[in-house]
Write an enzyme that holds these catalytic residues in place. Sequence first.
Site, PDB file in Angstrom:
ATOM      1  N   CYS A 251     -11.109   3.001  -0.465  1.00  0.00           N
ATOM      2  CA  CYS A 251     -10.038   3.519  -0.163  1.00  0.00           C
ATOM      3  C   CYS A 251      -9.780   2.796   1.134  1.00  0.00           C
ATOM      4  CB  CYS A 251      -9.595   4.917   0.189  1.00  0.00           C
ATOM      5  SG  CYS A 251      -8.249   5.387   0.789  1.00  0.00           S
ATOM      6  N   THR A 252      -8.607   2.107   1.267  1.00  0.00           N
ATOM      7  CA  THR A 252      -8.563   1.151   2.407  1.00  0.00           C
ATOM      8  C   THR A 252      -8.098   1.980   3.576  1.00  0.00           C
ATOM      9  OG1 THR A 252      -6.092   0.914   1.852  1.00  0.00           O
ATOM     10  CG2 THR A 252      -7.651  -0.766   1.295  1.00  0.00           C
ATOM     11  N   HIS A 253      -7.998   3.355   3.668  1.00  0.00           N
ATOM     12  CA  HIS A 253      -7.919   4.223   4.952  1.00  0.00           C
ATOM     13  C   HIS A 253      -9.422   4.270   5.528  1.00  0.00           C
ATOM     14  CE1 HIS A 253      -3.859   5.201   3.477  1.00  0.00           C
ATOM     15  NE2 HIS A 253      -3.891   5.899   4.427  1.00  0.00           N
TER      16      HIS A 253
ATOM     17  N   GLU B 181      -4.092  10.106   8.610  1.00  0.00           N
ATOM     18  CA  GLU B 181      -2.674   9.944   8.693  1.00  0.00           C
ATOM     19  C   GLU B 181      -2.163  10.809   9.865  1.00  0.00           C
ATOM     20  OE1 GLU B 181      -0.366   8.807   5.309  1.00  0.00           O
ATOM     21  OE2 GLU B 181      -1.427   6.960   5.062  1.00  0.00           O
TER      22      GLU B 181
ATOM     23  N   CYS C 194      -4.215  -1.204  -2.244  1.00  0.00           N
ATOM     24  CA  CYS C 194      -4.275   0.061  -2.294  1.00  0.00           C
ATOM     25  C   CYS C 194      -5.190   0.467  -3.560  1.00  0.00           C
ATOM     26  CB  CYS C 194      -2.942   0.848  -2.546  1.00  0.00           C
ATOM     27  SG  CYS C 194      -2.891   2.460  -3.193  1.00  0.00           S
ATOM     28  N   ASN C 195      -6.455   1.149  -3.435  1.00  0.00           N
ATOM     29  CA  ASN C 195      -7.059   1.393  -4.560  1.00  0.00           C
ATOM     30  C   ASN C 195      -6.603   2.395  -5.750  1.00  0.00           C
ATOM     31  OD1 ASN C 195     -10.244   0.432  -4.028  1.00  0.00           O
ATOM     32  ND2 ASN C 195      -9.567   0.974  -2.132  1.00  0.00           N
ATOM     33  N   THR C 196      -5.730   3.143  -5.288  1.00  0.00           N
ATOM     34  CA  THR C 196      -5.208   4.109  -6.228  1.00  0.00           C
ATOM     35  C   THR C 196      -4.248   3.212  -7.137  1.00  0.00           C
ATOM     36  OG1 THR C 196      -5.504   6.024  -4.735  1.00  0.00           O
ATOM     37  CG2 THR C 196      -3.845   6.261  -6.736  1.00  0.00           C
TER      38      THR C 196
ATOM     39  N   ASP D 105       1.046  -1.297  -0.040  1.00  0.00           N
ATOM     40  CA  ASP D 105      -0.009  -0.103   0.273  1.00  0.00           C
ATOM     41  C   ASP D 105       0.976   1.138   0.136  1.00  0.00           C
ATOM     42  OD1 ASP D 105      -2.468   1.319   0.320  1.00  0.00           O
ATOM     43  OD2 ASP D 105      -1.834   1.967   2.324  1.00  0.00           O
ATOM     44  N   SER D 106       0.395   2.343  -0.511  1.00  0.00           N
ATOM     45  CA  SER D 106       1.065   3.385  -0.407  1.00  0.00           C
ATOM     46  C   SER D 106       1.416   3.946   1.085  1.00  0.00           C
ATOM     47  CB  SER D 106       0.170   4.714  -1.246  1.00  0.00           C
ATOM     48  OG  SER D 106      -0.842   4.991  -0.763  1.00  0.00           O
TER      49      SER D 106
ATOM     50  N   TYR E 249      -0.775   8.683  -2.718  1.00  0.00           N
ATOM     51  CA  TYR E 249      -0.727   8.339  -4.024  1.00  0.00           C
ATOM     52  C   TYR E 249      -1.841   9.170  -4.759  1.00  0.00           C
ATOM     53  CZ  TYR E 249       2.897   4.629  -4.009  1.00  0.00           C
ATOM     54  OH  TYR E 249       4.167   4.019  -4.187  1.00  0.00           O
ATOM     55  N   GLY E 250      -2.806   9.524  -3.948  1.00  0.00           N
ATOM     56  CA  GLY E 250      -4.298   9.972  -4.614  1.00  0.00           C
ATOM     57  C   GLY E 250      -4.069  10.911  -5.775  1.00  0.00           C
TER      58      GLY E 250
END
Length: 274
Positions: A194-196, A160, A75-77, A12-13, A44-45
């Site tokens: 988004c995994t966040h 974050e 990571c979706n992006t 993931d980013s 990364y978005g």
Amino acid sequence: MNAQKNAIGIFDSGFGGLTVFKAIAEKLPDYNYIYLGDNARSPYGDHSFDTVYQYTLECVEWLFKQGCPLVILACNTASAKALRSIQQLDLPKKYPNRRVLGVIRPTAEVIGEMSKSKSIGVLGTRGTVKSESYLIEINKFFPDVEVYQQSCPMWVPLIENDEHESEGADYFVKKYIDELLEQSPAIDTILLACTHYPLLAPKIEEVISEQVKLVAQGEIVASSLVDYLARHPEIENLLARDAQQTFYTSGDTQIFNAHASVFLGTTLEAKPMR
């Protein structure tokens, strides 16, 4: 915890992929895992397709060098902007015996079954939304489903910076949910693309009705991986089962450890990516 060869690589980013890692490890606890967060270059978005592809490829190749036959882009992006190019251009030429999977297709394969109104909302980063990957993939499996997208550029920074439980987060949660639901009152299923975003689920549920289903990806991706390994014994047979978990970051390890505990609910000791 030392890195083990023949581990499942999870990339993931930043930290969000830990929500996917947690779900996978709970469902497949015996396997070895190497998690890599590219925190030094996160998020990364807002990066271009070319930049995300280059960053993702570098990290995938690093995981290959650690002995991972299989890498999950949690990571979706990265899944939206880099997965197809890696699968079609890089693997056949340089890594024919390695596999890279993403989080978009497994989600798209089942999300349409969750909506009674056939109207689905997708919340994601600017990069994921701009790629229209969910529109394309969901339409392949559920052509009768309408998909509405909403980018949420403030959510990852809030999470974050450990501000996702603050009153300041309330404003941006309501803002983006309102903007999504204004697109269609028929939306009855919202995907956290988004995994966040699962860390904001309690606040999101406060501003949506009980009739709207909120969907996170961890369990979906984990179940899809179980199915994938059952269908691909040539990959499954390469994977070691020593129940070892190793975490790496391209950023500051102390910062990673502190943030990661929020996502995993447990402490860990990450190593620097070298």
